[in-house]
Design a protein around this motif. Structure first.
Motif, PDB file in Angstrom:
ATOM      1  N   VAL A  26       0.828  -1.211   0.000  1.00 48.53           N
ATOM      2  CA  VAL A  26       0.000   0.000   0.000  1.00 48.53           C
ATOM      3  C   VAL A  26       0.858   1.255   0.000  1.00 48.53           C
ATOM      4  CG1 VAL A  26      -1.734   1.300   1.285  1.00 48.53           C
ATOM      5  CG2 VAL A  26      -1.922  -1.196   1.104  1.00 48.53           C
ATOM      6  N   ALA A  27       1.898   1.296   0.824  1.00 41.26           N
ATOM      7  CA  ALA A  27       2.744   2.490   0.903  1.00 41.26           C
ATOM      8  C   ALA A  27       3.466   2.737  -0.404  1.00 41.26           C
ATOM      9  CB  ALA A  27       3.746   2.342   2.044  1.00 41.26           C
ATOM     10  N   SER A  28       3.962   1.682  -1.035  1.00 45.01           N
ATOM     11  CA  SER A  28       4.659   1.827  -2.307  1.00 45.01           C
ATOM     12  C   SER A  28       3.747   2.443  -3.357  1.00 45.01           C
ATOM     13  CB  SER A  28       5.161   0.458  -2.784  1.00 45.01           C
ATOM     14  OG  SER A  28       5.697   0.529  -4.085  1.00 45.01           O
ATOM     15  N   ALA A  29       2.519   1.952  -3.432  1.00 43.13           N
ATOM     16  CA  ALA A  29       1.574   2.463  -4.429  1.00 43.13           C
ATOM     17  C   ALA A  29       1.153   3.893  -4.137  1.00 43.13           C
ATOM     18  CB  ALA A  29       0.356   1.549  -4.494  1.00 43.13           C
ATOM     19  N   SER A  30       0.922   4.235  -2.867  1.00 46.18           N
ATOM     20  CA  SER A  30       0.379   5.547  -2.529  1.00 46.18           C
ATOM     21  C   SER A  30       1.409   6.663  -2.677  1.00 46.18           C
ATOM     22  CB  SER A  30      -0.173   5.537  -1.100  1.00 46.18           C
ATOM     23  OG  SER A  30       0.852   5.266  -0.165  1.00 46.18           O
ATOM     24  N   ASN A  31       2.704   6.334  -2.663  1.00 46.12           N
ATOM     25  CA  ASN A  31       3.743   7.368  -2.797  1.00 46.12           C
ATOM     26  C   ASN A  31       4.379   7.404  -4.167  1.00 46.12           C
ATOM     27  OD1 ASN A  31       3.995   8.630  -0.043  1.00 46.12           O
ATOM     28  ND2 ASN A  31       4.227   6.475   0.511  1.00 46.12           N
ATOM     29  N   ARG A  32       3.809   6.704  -5.093  1.00 41.39           N
ATOM     30  CA  ARG A  32       4.366   6.631  -6.442  1.00 41.39           C
ATOM     31  C   ARG A  32       4.516   8.026  -7.053  1.00 41.39           C
ATOM     32  NH1 ARG A  32       2.115   2.830 -11.394  1.00 41.39           N
ATOM     33  NH2 ARG A  32       3.661   3.472 -12.955  1.00 41.39           N
ATOM     34  N   VAL A 302      -1.018  -2.068   9.365  1.00 38.36           N
ATOM     35  CA  VAL A 302      -0.302  -2.010   8.089  1.00 38.36           C
ATOM     36  C   VAL A 302       0.198  -0.599   7.806  1.00 38.36           C
ATOM     37  CG1 VAL A 302      -0.552  -2.295   5.593  1.00 38.36           C
ATOM     38  CG2 VAL A 302      -1.549  -3.992   7.150  1.00 38.36           C
ATOM     39  N   LYS A 303      -0.628   0.384   8.075  1.00 38.82           N
ATOM     40  CA  LYS A 303      -0.244   1.776   7.791  1.00 38.82           C
ATOM     41  C   LYS A 303       0.937   2.223   8.645  1.00 38.82           C
ATOM     42  CE  LYS A 303      -2.791   5.040   9.532  1.00 38.82           C
ATOM     43  NZ  LYS A 303      -3.929   5.971   9.805  1.00 38.82           N
ATOM     44  N   SER A 304       0.931   1.839   9.906  1.00 35.62           N
ATOM     45  CA  SER A 304       1.965   2.306  10.837  1.00 35.62           C
ATOM     46  C   SER A 304       3.189   1.413  10.865  1.00 35.62           C
ATOM     47  CB  SER A 304       1.385   2.366  12.252  1.00 35.62           C
ATOM     48  OG  SER A 304       1.117   1.058  12.742  1.00 35.62           O
ATOM     49  N   TYR A 305       3.037   0.174  10.408  1.00 38.33           N
ATOM     50  CA  TYR A 305       4.090  -0.859  10.485  1.00 38.33           C
ATOM     51  C   TYR A 305       4.464  -1.160  11.935  1.00 38.33           C
ATOM     52  CZ  TYR A 305       5.034  -1.655   5.535  1.00 38.33           C
ATOM     53  OH  TYR A 305       4.931  -2.039   4.228  1.00 38.33           O
ATOM     54  N   LEU A 306       3.435  -1.266  12.780  1.00 41.82           N
ATOM     55  CA  LEU A 306       3.649  -1.644  14.169  1.00 41.82           C
ATOM     56  C   LEU A 306       4.460  -2.930  14.287  1.00 41.82           C
ATOM     57  CD1 LEU A 306       3.088  -1.618  17.248  1.00 41.82           C
ATOM     58  CD2 LEU A 306       0.872  -2.702  16.740  1.00 41.82           C
ATOM     59  N   PHE A 307       4.140  -3.917  13.451  1.00 41.15           N
ATOM     60  CA  PHE A 307       4.806  -5.219  13.565  1.00 41.15           C
ATOM     61  C   PHE A 307       6.050  -5.310  12.694  1.00 41.15           C
ATOM     62  CE2 PHE A 307       0.364  -5.790  14.638  1.00 41.15           C
ATOM     63  CZ  PHE A 307       0.451  -6.444  15.845  1.00 41.15           C
ATOM     64  N   ASN A 308       6.234  -4.364  11.798  1.00 41.94           N
ATOM     65  CA  ASN A 308       7.459  -4.344  11.006  1.00 41.94           C
ATOM     66  C   ASN A 308       8.536  -3.610  11.797  1.00 41.94           C
ATOM     67  OD1 ASN A 308       9.090  -3.175   8.260  1.00 41.94           O
ATOM     68  ND2 ASN A 308       8.386  -5.268   8.247  1.00 41.94           N
ATOM     69  N   SER A 309       8.584  -3.974  13.058  1.00 36.01           N
ATOM     70  CA  SER A 309       9.536  -3.423  14.005  1.00 36.01           C
ATOM     71  C   SER A 309      10.572  -4.492  14.317  1.00 36.01           C
ATOM     72  CB  SER A 309       8.823  -2.985  15.285  1.00 36.01           C
ATOM     73  OG  SER A 309       8.118  -4.076  15.845  1.00 36.01           O
ATOM     74  N   GLN A 310      11.611  -4.107  15.012  1.00 32.20           N
ATOM     75  CA  GLN A 310      12.578  -5.067  15.511  1.00 32.20           C
ATOM     76  C   GLN A 310      12.296  -5.309  16.988  1.00 32.20           C
ATOM     77  OE1 GLN A 310      15.931  -2.762  13.119  1.00 32.20           O
ATOM     78  NE2 GLN A 310      16.797  -4.531  14.160  1.00 32.20           N
ATOM     79  N   LEU A 311      12.251  -6.553  17.357  1.00 35.71           N
ATOM     80  CA  LEU A 311      12.085  -6.932  18.750  1.00 35.71           C
ATOM     81  C   LEU A 311      13.427  -7.504  19.202  1.00 35.71           C
ATOM     82  CD1 LEU A 311      10.144  -7.218  21.153  1.00 35.71           C
ATOM     83  CD2 LEU A 311       9.485  -9.466  20.240  1.00 35.71           C
ATOM     84  N   VAL A 312      14.089  -6.820  20.123  1.00 38.25           N
ATOM     85  CA  VAL A 312      15.474  -7.156  20.442  1.00 38.25           C
ATOM     86  C   VAL A 312      15.677  -7.296  21.947  1.00 38.25           C
ATOM     87  CG1 VAL A 312      16.405  -6.066  18.367  1.00 38.25           C
ATOM     88  CG2 VAL A 312      16.153  -4.711  20.462  1.00 38.25           C
ATOM     89  N   THR A 313      16.703  -8.063  22.294  1.00 36.82           N
ATOM     90  CA  THR A 313      17.144  -8.208  23.674  1.00 36.82           C
ATOM     91  C   THR A 313      18.348  -7.299  23.880  1.00 36.82           C
ATOM     92  OG1 THR A 313      16.382 -10.508  23.739  1.00 36.82           O
ATOM     93  CG2 THR A 313      17.973  -9.813  25.418  1.00 36.82           C
ATOM     94  N   VAL A 314      18.201  -6.295  24.716  1.00 33.73           N
ATOM     95  CA  VAL A 314      19.251  -5.295  24.928  1.00 33.73           C
ATOM     96  C   VAL A 314      20.005  -5.613  26.216  1.00 33.73           C
ATOM     97  CG1 VAL A 314      19.725  -2.854  25.365  1.00 33.73           C
ATOM     98  CG2 VAL A 314      17.967  -3.521  23.694  1.00 33.73           C
ATOM     99  N   PRO A 315      21.314  -5.757  26.157  1.00 32.99           N
ATOM    100  CA  PRO A 315      22.083  -6.029  27.373  1.00 32.99           C
ATOM    101  C   PRO A 315      21.848  -4.946  28.431  1.00 32.99           C
ATOM    102  CG  PRO A 315      23.457  -6.299  25.419  1.00 32.99           C
ATOM    103  CD  PRO A 315      22.172  -5.688  24.956  1.00 32.99           C
ATOM    104  N   GLY A 316      21.547  -5.386  29.647  1.00 37.92           N
ATOM    105  CA  GLY A 316      21.359  -4.447  30.746  1.00 37.92           C
ATOM    106  C   GLY A 316      19.962  -3.875  30.865  1.00 37.92           C
ATOM    107  N   ARG A 317      19.103  -4.110  29.889  1.00 38.81           N
ATOM    108  CA  ARG A 317      17.716  -3.652  29.965  1.00 38.81           C
ATOM    109  C   ARG A 317      16.814  -4.795  30.405  1.00 38.81           C
ATOM    110  NH1 ARG A 317      15.688   0.118  24.854  1.00 38.81           N
ATOM    111  NH2 ARG A 317      16.813   2.032  25.426  1.00 38.81           N
ATOM    112  N   LYS A 318      15.902  -4.496  31.294  1.00 32.52           N
ATOM    113  CA  LYS A 318      14.911  -5.486  31.699  1.00 32.52           C
ATOM    114  C   LYS A 318      13.892  -5.650  30.582  1.00 32.52           C
ATOM    115  CE  LYS A 318      11.526  -6.558  35.310  1.00 32.52           C
ATOM    116  NZ  LYS A 318      10.849  -6.079  36.541  1.00 32.52           N
ATOM    117  N   GLY A 319      13.560  -6.883  30.269  1.00 32.50           N
ATOM    118  CA  GLY A 319      12.583  -7.139  29.227  1.00 32.50           C
ATOM    119  C   GLY A 319      13.129  -6.852  27.849  1.00 32.50           C
ATOM    120  N   MET A 320      12.262  -7.007  26.847  1.00 34.15           N
ATOM    121  CA  MET A 320      12.665  -6.783  25.459  1.00 34.15           C
ATOM    122  C   MET A 320      12.323  -5.368  25.021  1.00 34.15           C
ATOM    123  SD  MET A 320      11.900 -10.411  23.587  1.00 34.15           S
ATOM    124  CE  MET A 320      12.601 -11.930  24.244  1.00 34.15           C
ATOM    125  N   THR A 321      12.898  -4.983  23.878  1.00 37.97           N
ATOM    126  CA  THR A 321      12.730  -3.632  23.344  1.00 37.97           C
ATOM    127  C   THR A 321      12.191  -3.699  21.926  1.00 37.97           C
ATOM    128  OG1 THR A 321      14.559  -2.742  24.675  1.00 37.97           O
ATOM    129  CG2 THR A 321      13.942  -1.492  22.710  1.00 37.97           C
TER     130      THR A 321
END
Length: 444
Positions: A26-32, A302-321
């Protein structure tokens, strides 16, 4: 022996433009046709990589591909000097030039499918470049991708490489964008989840947009990678997600270690999938974070790409980021959901927002820009090339980009032989910086 997940981010290429080539995106088409800024794009990508390094993660890069791809034009019968080939091909078919000049290889989540050594019968990490058969502009990427990966991960006792799957769209393979790996830790045996959009030999009438990954392609990948018995799972993406613009599964789902973050409408038969994953994980607890459509409509995801994020384990941080595009903060439903998620103090404790708008406008968020590879310390020591970033190399790449990249590009600029010359000069220098050798056709 320590293991880490290394992110290799694709560098935005000098021909980055908004040609709207990706049907179903959708983003590719809408910004053509809008004005693109390749310099801003590559610098945004480097800033993202620098941010992950600042968190204590190991970060690498993958180079852009040589564009326009003159080898493809020669295969279409165009002859003469490089400039003559480009000029005549543009005169014959501007659409063809738009395809062979696309910078879409920057979305390295589509570069390959990778099964790390703990998951495979022979104890080696397996690489298969994606054939990307669904879209012509991407279907020409695999040979260059294969050469680059073979330099970075030399064939031998630690790494092994396979040819892209044959069979065209029937065996369509979109790489790691449709592949998840769940594990207790990166060096522990994992469960590999292959997500497909359709069967190779079915009509799939319920799909408005193409289901790019086929079930048969996913099963072929698992076989040739030699994944341990019972550790390769196959699940169908919800047609509603594909029709909403989730052309790859990483638009509606992301995971890290034993945490699986996905939209309620990401898959068919979600309860059954959860049970199947639990059984395959042999007692390792899995945290399923299912985002309900009542809180985040599929269209907003889809519009925001909430799930097209990176879910990472950061040293020294509690929980994931979560490493999120700024568009998530700008979309009310997703901003509120992330705030609530962090406030619960569950498995995800942090959200870092980054600006990757040049990529986002073409349909690729933070997850699209990176290829994940689980590597041991010994694996990293065995790597070739010079693609792991440090402060000096980051600065070298910033200086390199500012010297070679334009800050304004329209699709019609792809006809300019000077742009081609600038692009090839930039990439020739880049292969020296990254110590990759002659991986491009124009160098061979």
């Amino acid at each position: 022996m320590a293991w880490q997940e290394v992110n290799f981010d694709g560098l935005v290429g000098p021909t980055h433009n908004y040609a709207g080539l990706s049907y179903g995106n959708v983003a590719s088409a809408s910004n053509r046709g809008q004005v693109a800024n390749p310099l801003e794009g590559v610098l945004q990508g480097l800033d993202k990589a620098a941010h992950l390094r600042s968190l204590g993660l190991i970060q690498g890069v993958l180079p852009p591909h040589d564009r326009p791809h003159l080898s493809t034009l020669r295969a279409h019968g165009f002859t003469g000097s490089d400039a003559e080939i480009l000029t005549e091909a543009w005169r014959s078919s501007p659409a063809l030039i738009a395809n062979v000049a696309s910078s879409a290889a920057m979305w390295t989540a589509n570069a390959a499918t990778i099964s790390p050594a703990p998951d495979t019968l022979d104890g080696r990490t397996h690489f298969t470049p994606a054939n990307l058969a669904a879209m012509y502009h991407r279907s020409i990427e695999a040979p260059t991708t294969a050469r680059i990966l073979k330099v970075m991960f030399p064939e031998g006792e630690r790494f092994t490489h396979h040819a892209p799957l044959e069979g065209g769209v029937h065996m369509g393979d979109e790489g790691a964008a449709n592949h998840n790996r769940l594990c207790a830790d990166y060096g522990e045996p994992g469960v590999e989840l292959f997500v497909y959009g359709r069967g190779a030999f079915e009509t799939a009438k319920e799909l408005t947009y193409p289901g790019r990954q086929t079930m048969e392609a996913s099963k072929a990948l698992a076989r040739q990678h030699g994944i341990k018995p019972g550790k390769a799972l196959f699940v169908r993406q919800n047609p509603a997600a594909i029709n909403a613009g989730a052309f790859h599964n990483d638009v509606v789902a992301v995971n890290n270690k034993n945490v699986f973050f996905y939209h309620e409408e990401a898959f068919t038969e979600v309860p059954k999938l959860q049970d199947t994953i639990r059984d395959a994980m042999d007692g390792t607890q899995v945290a399923f974070i299912e985002v309900p459509k009542a809180k985040v409509p599929l269209e907003d995801a889809v519009k925001s790409y909430l799930f097209n994020s990176q879910l990472v384990t950061v040293p020294g941080r509690k929980g994931m980021t979560l490493i999120l595009p700024s568009e998530v903060k700008e979309t009310p439903s997703t901003r509120l959901y992330v705030e609530e998620l962090i406030a619960t103090g569950g498995t995800i404790h942090h959200a870092d927002y980054l600006d990757v708008r040049q990529s986002m406008r073409n349909g690729g968020g933070p997850a699209c820009l990176r290829l994940r590879v689980a590597l041991s310390d010994d694996d990293r020591a065995a790597m070739g090339g010079n693609t792991i970033l440090d402060d000096a190399r980051l600065e070298t790449l910033r200086v390199w980009a500012k010297r070679h990249y334009r800050d304004r590009l329209m699709p019609d600029d792809l006809a300019d032989p000077k742009l081609m010359e600038e692009s090839f000069a930039a990439l020739d220098e880049l292969t020296q910086i990254l110590q990759l050798g002659s991986v491009y056709d124009f160098q061979r």
